[in-house]
Design an enzyme around this catalytic site. Structure first.
Site, PDB file in Angstrom:
ATOM      1  N   ARG A 141       0.779  -1.361   0.027  1.00 17.83           N
ATOM      2  CA  ARG A 141      -0.131   0.049  -0.024  1.00 17.83           C
ATOM      3  C   ARG A 141       0.641   1.155  -0.124  1.00 17.83           C
ATOM      4  O   ARG A 141       0.405   2.350   0.481  1.00 17.83           O
ATOM      5  CB  ARG A 141      -0.869   0.110   1.188  1.00 17.83           C
ATOM      6  CG  ARG A 141      -1.881  -0.953   1.198  1.00 17.83           C
ATOM      7  CD  ARG A 141      -3.150  -0.728   0.039  1.00 17.83           C
ATOM      8  NE  ARG A 141      -3.480  -2.360  -0.174  1.00 17.83           N
ATOM      9  CZ  ARG A 141      -3.199  -3.307  -0.601  1.00 17.83           C
ATOM     10  NH1 ARG A 141      -1.817  -3.368  -1.320  1.00 17.83           N
ATOM     11  NH2 ARG A 141      -3.770  -4.371  -0.546  1.00 17.83           N
ATOM     12  N   SER A 183     -10.139  -0.003   3.757  1.00 20.87           N
ATOM     13  CA  SER A 183      -9.670  -0.146   5.128  1.00 20.87           C
ATOM     14  C   SER A 183      -9.126   1.137   5.371  1.00 20.87           C
ATOM     15  O   SER A 183      -8.680   1.763   5.024  1.00 20.87           O
ATOM     16  CB  SER A 183      -8.245  -1.150   4.863  1.00 20.87           C
ATOM     17  OG  SER A 183      -8.524  -2.130   4.457  1.00 20.87           O
ATOM     18  N   GLU A 253      -4.637   4.049   6.712  1.00 22.07           N
ATOM     19  CA  GLU A 253      -4.575   3.968   4.968  1.00 22.07           C
ATOM     20  C   GLU A 253      -5.303   5.217   4.708  1.00 22.07           C
ATOM     21  O   GLU A 253      -4.904   5.576   3.540  1.00 22.07           O
ATOM     22  CB  GLU A 253      -5.129   2.428   4.923  1.00 22.07           C
ATOM     23  CG  GLU A 253      -4.732   2.301   3.310  1.00 22.07           C
ATOM     24  CD  GLU A 253      -5.386   0.770   3.163  1.00 22.07           C
ATOM     25  OE1 GLU A 253      -4.789  -0.159   3.651  1.00 22.07           O
ATOM     26  OE2 GLU A 253      -6.022   0.785   1.744  1.00 22.07           O
TER      27      GLU A 253
HETATM   28  C1  LIG Z   1     -15.233   0.098  -0.754  1.00 17.89           C
HETATM   29  C2  LIG Z   1     -13.835   0.147  -1.021  1.00 17.89           C
HETATM   30  C3  LIG Z   1     -13.020  -0.787  -1.077  1.00 17.89           C
HETATM   31  C4  LIG Z   1     -11.580  -0.702  -1.224  1.00 17.89           C
HETATM   32  N1  LIG Z   1     -10.817  -1.668  -1.212  1.00 17.89           N
HETATM   33  C5  LIG Z   1      -9.492  -1.688  -1.427  1.00 17.89           C
HETATM   34  C6  LIG Z   1      -8.708  -2.532  -1.642  1.00 17.89           C
HETATM   35  O1  LIG Z   1      -9.049  -3.912  -1.391  1.00 17.89           O
HETATM   36  N2  LIG Z   1      -7.427  -2.417  -1.558  1.00 17.89           N
HETATM   37  C7  LIG Z   1      -6.852  -1.193  -1.819  1.00 17.89           C
HETATM   38  O2  LIG Z   1      -5.699  -1.016  -1.873  1.00 17.89           O
HETATM   39  N3  LIG Z   1      -7.765  -0.138  -1.644  1.00 17.89           N
HETATM   40  C8  LIG Z   1      -8.989  -0.278  -1.385  1.00 17.89           C
HETATM   41  N4  LIG Z   1      -9.749   0.823  -1.328  1.00 17.89           N
HETATM   42  C9  LIG Z   1      -9.134   2.108  -1.333  1.00 17.89           C
HETATM   43  C10 LIG Z   1      -9.184   2.757  -2.852  1.00 17.89           C
HETATM   44  O3  LIG Z   1      -9.702   2.109  -4.018  1.00 17.89           O
HETATM   45  C11 LIG Z   1      -7.697   2.839  -3.293  1.00 17.89           C
HETATM   46  O4  LIG Z   1      -6.891   3.663  -2.250  1.00 17.89           O
HETATM   47  C12 LIG Z   1      -7.299   3.666  -4.608  1.00 17.89           C
HETATM   48  O5  LIG Z   1      -6.168   3.686  -5.029  1.00 17.89           O
HETATM   49  C13 LIG Z   1      -7.997   5.137  -4.431  1.00 17.89           C
HETATM   50  O6  LIG Z   1      -7.883   5.767  -5.753  1.00 17.89           O
HETATM   51  P1  LIG Z   1      -8.429   7.057  -6.037  1.00 17.89           P
HETATM   52  O7  LIG Z   1      -8.231   7.614  -7.451  1.00 17.89           O
HETATM   53  O8  LIG Z   1      -9.810   7.271  -5.245  1.00 17.89           O
HETATM   54  O9  LIG Z   1      -7.335   8.263  -5.196  1.00 17.89           O
HETATM   55  P2  LIG Z   1      -7.902   9.140  -3.980  1.00 17.89           P
HETATM   56  O10 LIG Z   1      -8.349   8.486  -2.829  1.00 17.89           O
HETATM   57  O11 LIG Z   1      -8.474  10.189  -4.474  1.00 17.89           O
HETATM   58  O12 LIG Z   1      -6.279   9.528  -3.557  1.00 17.89           O
HETATM   59  C14 LIG Z   1      -5.361   8.598  -3.058  1.00 17.89           C
HETATM   60  C15 LIG Z   1      -4.035   9.046  -2.942  1.00 17.89           C
HETATM   61  O13 LIG Z   1      -3.592   9.030  -4.334  1.00 17.89           O
HETATM   62  C16 LIG Z   1      -2.869  10.098  -4.650  1.00 17.89           C
HETATM   63  N5  LIG Z   1      -3.092  10.356  -6.235  1.00 17.89           N
HETATM   64  C17 LIG Z   1      -4.278  10.400  -6.738  1.00 17.89           C
HETATM   65  N6  LIG Z   1      -4.260  10.598  -7.899  1.00 17.89           N
HETATM   66  C18 LIG Z   1      -3.083  10.582  -8.558  1.00 17.89           C
HETATM   67  C19 LIG Z   1      -2.143  10.641  -9.370  1.00 17.89           C
HETATM   68  N7  LIG Z   1      -2.623  10.996 -10.561  1.00 17.89           N
HETATM   69  N8  LIG Z   1      -0.507  10.804  -9.396  1.00 17.89           N
HETATM   70  C20 LIG Z   1      -0.183  10.667  -8.146  1.00 17.89           C
HETATM   71  N9  LIG Z   1      -0.745  10.522  -7.184  1.00 17.89           N
HETATM   72  C21 LIG Z   1      -2.153  10.608  -7.021  1.00 17.89           C
HETATM   73  C22 LIG Z   1      -3.637  11.213  -3.919  1.00 17.89           C
HETATM   74  O14 LIG Z   1      -2.711  12.167  -3.681  1.00 17.89           O
HETATM   75  C23 LIG Z   1      -3.854  10.425  -2.532  1.00 17.89           C
HETATM   76  O15 LIG Z   1      -2.559  10.458  -1.848  1.00 17.89           O
HETATM   77  C24 LIG Z   1     -11.100   0.538  -1.292  1.00 17.89           C
HETATM   78  C25 LIG Z   1     -11.963   1.575  -1.226  1.00 17.89           C
HETATM   79  C26 LIG Z   1     -13.267   1.587  -1.073  1.00 17.89           C
HETATM   80  C27 LIG Z   1     -14.293   2.609  -1.034  1.00 17.89           C
END
Ligand SMILES: Cc1cc2nc3c(=O)[nH]c(=O)nc-3n(C[C@H](O)[C@H](O)[C@H](O)COP(=O)(O)OP(=O)(O)OC[C@H]3O[C@@H](n4cnc5c(N)ncnc54)[C@H](O)[C@@H]3O)c2cc1C
Length: 257
Positions: A141, A183, A253
């Site tokens: 992660r 998480s 996380e």
């Molecule tokens: C129901 C549910 C289940 C989930 N299950 C999992 C799982 O099993 N495993 C898991 O790993 N995660 C899980 N997650 C968390 C989520 O799916 C991940 O963390 C995902 O990577 C978030 O992506 P996002 O685009 O929404 O990023 P955001 O939440 O908007 O941002 C997360 C981070 O990424 C950075 N970021 C965003 N875009 C960029 C970019 N283009 N360049 C550089 N940095 C960037 C942001 O600055 C921030 O630090 C879950 C979430 C939910 C709601």
């Protein structure tokens, strides 16, 4: 250009204010004082967040280039999964119910058990140019990336695995249905955060309209109308109780903005 976002609707945990977010429409550095967001699936946005920026629509694309898949940083996971299914591509099955944009998934090295976004990654493109996976420090992660992930390339490997897809779906079936950010805490080495929270007596613990889920203690869920303050209070309580009982420091996380 900006986009007005209501984080109580846009974020997966359904908390946050209405804010104008700066759209990045060309490859450049993040302007000073700004914080980057993706799909807000891993964020808890406070009533007074820092200035926010996100990638514009032009970074939402998927292209095949010879034996490489090229994906824009703003591309949602569901779209990548559909593409992989349609073109019989292996390695993207984990995107089933893993909500996020490509940039956010790479930045967090999102994954499930041993399946991680970095597995089939070849390189990413930031404002500093292309960076090969081997040059990026990454692990459970986390990925140490300086800059913005504007796009990334993956190995084009045939063999979309329906069985793997079904397995991920099954793993997800017992996840809480209420809005969450996935998480809440990372698993400390050798432990499961959910089990520690449960053993500290906090499974199902409720404050106002937020609670640690009855189904999965490491999911901080919004029961409807939950607030940032309630979420923060529960996060603080879990950290305190788990440390007091087991001497283990829980690390979020979920990202607080
Ligand atoms: C129901 C549910 C289940 C989930 N299950 C999992 C799982 O099993 N495993 C898991 O790993 N995660 C899980 N997650 C968390 C989520 O799916 C991940 O963390 C995902 O990577 C978030 O992506 P996002 O685009 O929404 O990023 P955001 O939440 O908007 O941002 C997360 C981070 O990424 C950075 N970021 C965003 N875009 C960029 C970019 N283009 N360049 C550089 N940095 C960037 C942001 O600055 C921030 O630090 C879950 C979430 C939910 C709601």
């Amino acid at each position: 250009m900006t986009r007005t976002i209501d984080f109580s609707k846009y974020s997966s945990i359904r908390i946050g204010p209405i804010v104008d977010v700066l759209l990045l429409d060309s490859i450049s550095s993040l302007p000073d004082g700004y914080t980057l967001i993706g799909g807000a699936n891993n964020l808890l946005v406070s009533p007074n967040p820092p200035k926010l920026a996100m990638l514009g629509k032009c970074f939402d694309f998927i292209r095949r280039e010879e034996n490489v898949l090229r994906v824009g940083g703003a591309t949602p996971s569901g779209k990548i999964l559909s593409f992989a299914k349609k073109h019989n591509l292996a390695g993207f099955e984990l995107m089933q119910k893993l909500p996020g944009t490509l940039g956010g998934m790479v930045a967090m090295n999102a994954g499930l058990k041993e399946w991680e976004v970095f597995n089939d990654l070849i390189a990413i493109r930031t404002e500093k140019g292309w960076i090969k996976k081997e040059a990026i420090e990454h692990g459970y992660r986390f990925a140490h990336i300086e800059g913005i992930v504007y796009e990334a390339t993956f190995t084009w490997k045939e063999g979309f695995d329906e069985a793997l897809l079904a397995m991920f779906k099954k793993m997800r079936d017992n996840q809480p249905q209420h809005p969450s950010a996935g998480s809440c805490f990372k698993n400390p080495v050798g432990h499961y955060a959910g089990k520690l929270i449960e053993e500290a007596g906090l499974k199902g613990k409720r404050m106002g309209h937020m609670s640690f889920s009855e189904h999965h203690a490491n999911f901080l869920v919004n029961l409807g109308g939950g607030s940032y303050e309630e979420a923060l209070a529960l996060i603080g309580l879990a950290k305190e109780e788990v440390f007091a009982r087991f001497g283990i420091v829980l690390e979020e996380e979920i990202i607080l903005l």
